[in-house]
Design a protein around this motif. Structure first.
Motif, PDB file in Angstrom:
ATOM      1  N   VAL A  31       0.838  -1.198   0.000  1.00 48.79           N
ATOM      2  CA  VAL A  31       0.000   0.000   0.000  1.00 48.79           C
ATOM      3  C   VAL A  31       0.872   1.246   0.000  1.00 48.79           C
ATOM      4  O   VAL A  31       2.064   1.208   0.332  1.00 48.79           O
ATOM      5  N   ARG A  33       0.838   4.889   1.851  1.00 49.40           N
ATOM      6  CA  ARG A  33       0.214   5.543   3.003  1.00 49.40           C
ATOM      7  C   ARG A  33       0.678   6.985   3.143  1.00 49.40           C
ATOM      8  O   ARG A  33       1.742   7.365   2.649  1.00 49.40           O
ATOM      9  N   GLN A  39      -2.673   6.798   7.116  1.00 47.89           N
ATOM     10  CA  GLN A  39      -3.863   6.396   6.366  1.00 47.89           C
ATOM     11  C   GLN A  39      -3.482   5.891   4.978  1.00 47.89           C
ATOM     12  O   GLN A  39      -2.622   6.450   4.311  1.00 47.89           O
ATOM     13  N   ILE A  40      -4.150   4.819   4.539  1.00 49.50           N
ATOM     14  CA  ILE A  40      -3.889   4.258   3.215  1.00 49.50           C
ATOM     15  C   ILE A  40      -4.475   5.171   2.147  1.00 49.50           C
ATOM     16  O   ILE A  40      -5.658   5.524   2.196  1.00 49.50           O
ATOM     17  N   HIS A  43      -3.922   1.332  -2.884  1.00 51.67           N
ATOM     18  CA  HIS A  43      -3.517  -0.064  -2.853  1.00 51.67           C
ATOM     19  C   HIS A  43      -2.768  -0.366  -4.145  1.00 51.67           C
ATOM     20  O   HIS A  43      -3.075   0.188  -5.198  1.00 51.67           O
ATOM     21  N   GLU A 296       1.478  -6.685   6.274  1.00 53.46           N
ATOM     22  CA  GLU A 296       1.068  -5.531   5.473  1.00 53.46           C
ATOM     23  C   GLU A 296       0.439  -5.973   4.155  1.00 53.46           C
ATOM     24  O   GLU A 296      -0.527  -5.374   3.677  1.00 53.46           O
ATOM     25  N   GLY A 300      -3.370  -5.297   2.895  1.00 53.55           N
ATOM     26  CA  GLY A 300      -3.680  -4.727   1.590  1.00 53.55           C
ATOM     27  C   GLY A 300      -4.746  -5.523   0.860  1.00 53.55           C
ATOM     28  O   GLY A 300      -5.645  -4.955   0.231  1.00 53.55           O
ATOM     29  N   GLY A 303      -8.069  -4.664   2.273  1.00 57.29           N
ATOM     30  CA  GLY A 303      -8.534  -3.369   1.786  1.00 57.29           C
ATOM     31  C   GLY A 303      -9.093  -3.443   0.380  1.00 57.29           C
ATOM     32  O   GLY A 303     -10.094  -2.785   0.053  1.00 57.29           O
ATOM     33  N   ALA A 335      -7.835   4.362  -2.496  1.00 55.03           N
ATOM     34  CA  ALA A 335      -8.525   3.917  -1.282  1.00 55.03           C
ATOM     35  C   ALA A 335      -9.448   4.991  -0.717  1.00 55.03           C
ATOM     36  O   ALA A 335     -10.233   4.716   0.181  1.00 55.03           O
TER      37      ALA A 335
END
Length: 337
Positions: A31, A33, A39-40, A43, A296, A300, A303, A335
């Motif tokens: 991802v 961030r 915060q994402i 992706h 992680e 992802g 998400g 995202a």
């Protein structure tokens, strides 16, 4: 309109490019961030180009992450077709994608073919064989954890991965995909319990955890991908969330026996220390890195499943188009939309 045209980006937006260049945005595994809030923002999703490239490298014998990274970075003709991905994403791909794909983690939902997964399983088997062939005190500790069922489980995982790949040629793949997902779930839990036991009860055998963690990651990736390929996106989201929690539990288990300095990727001055301490420290540090990377990656995937649900997009169409994509190695999902 295709799924890729509606929810995926082949070209990185100007705002994202500037954010990466300024440091306001940063790549964390699969991802992108915000460096300030965590915060994402985006992706990352691997495409068919990644799978083709990895398969080609495996055939050429460059199966190690470093060998692959150098090959990928230099293969401009393969990865810059149409110049759809700008220089920033090229750098992301060259420095991170290669290592992630080869280490058992993935960018987005795993779409790499059976040949790639089979190679990873073979690597796990080789690592376990090396551990069991050692003539020291580690051999006894390893033997207590790696029973005969481990060999059978890896055979079952290889079969599930092969059936996952075969499902793309079936007219009615749902029943097979359901079996694959259930098998990935069962095997993932077995590998997880063995890894957790190693981290909590056998801290002197930290090297044993590495192949177990890779096997757990592979089984979990197969499980989630099978659910999405069957258009069971809500189930895939729940599965990914559960696996993410399992990785968090493994991180907690690792923290119980790993000095905090290891988790910060900081190398202390090891000069003059006993070789056994240096070896143990290196193994612990590598385990911490593997856990973060794989955790992680699964976060992802969770998400992406959430975004597919939100947009009402078919999971099977999403994976099919990502597999068929031939102009960009990495696609972005916003995202924030």
């Amino acid at each position: 309109m295709s799924v890729i045209d509606s929810i995926l980006l082949r070209t990185i937006p100007e705002a994202a490019r500037m954010g990466l260049e300024s440091g306001d945005l940063a790549v964390f595994g699969s991802v992108i961030r915000s460096s300030k809030t965590g915060q994402i923002a985006y992706h990352l999703q691997e495409t068919g180009i990644i799978g083709d490239a990895v398969s080609s490298l495996l055939q050429s014998g460059l199966s190690g992450p470093l060998g692959m990274a150098s090959q990928v970075a230099g293969d401009a003709a393969l990865f810059r077709q149409g110049q759809r991905i700008q220089q920033t994403v090229d750098l992301i791909r060259a420095s991170q994608t290669a290592g992630m794909v080869m280490s058992g983690a993935t960018l987005g939902v795993s779409i790499v073919g059976f040949a790639v997964i089979a190679n990873k399983i073979e690597r796990v088997e080789c690592q376990l064989h090396d551990l069991l062939s050692r003539q020291d005190e580690l051999r006894a500790k390893v033997g207590e954890i790696l029973d005969d069922r481990m060999t059978e489980d890896l055979v079952r995982l290889r079969t599930a991965a092969q059936q996952m790949e075969e499902s793309w040629t079936l007219q009615n793949p749902d029943a097979q995909l359901d079996r694959v997902a259930n098998e990935g779930h069962l095997l993932g839990n077995r590998f997880y319990e063995k890894a957790r036991t190693t981290l909590l009860e056998a801290p002197g055998a930290m090297e044993t955890a590495a192949p177990l963690l890779e096997a757990f990651s592979l089984a979990s990736n197969v499980r989630v991908a099978a659910r999405i390929a069957a258009d069971e996106v809500e189930a895939a989201e729940g599965a990914a969330a559960a696996v993410t929690s399992q990785f968090e539990a493994l991180i907690d288990a690792s923290n119980a026996t790993c000095p905090p300095i290891i988790l910060k990727n900081a190398d202390p001055d090891l000069e003059g220390l006993p070789d056994k301490f240096v070896s143990d420290f290196t193994a612990r540090r590598d385990i911490a890195r593997k856990l973060r990377l794989a955790g992680e990656a699964m976060e992802g995937s969770q998400g992406i499943a959430s975004l597919l649900l939100k947009k009402g997009v078919s999971g099977r169409r999403y994976l099919a188009e990502a597999r068929a994509e031939k102009s960009a190695p990495v696609l972005l999902l916003n995202a924030c939309n």
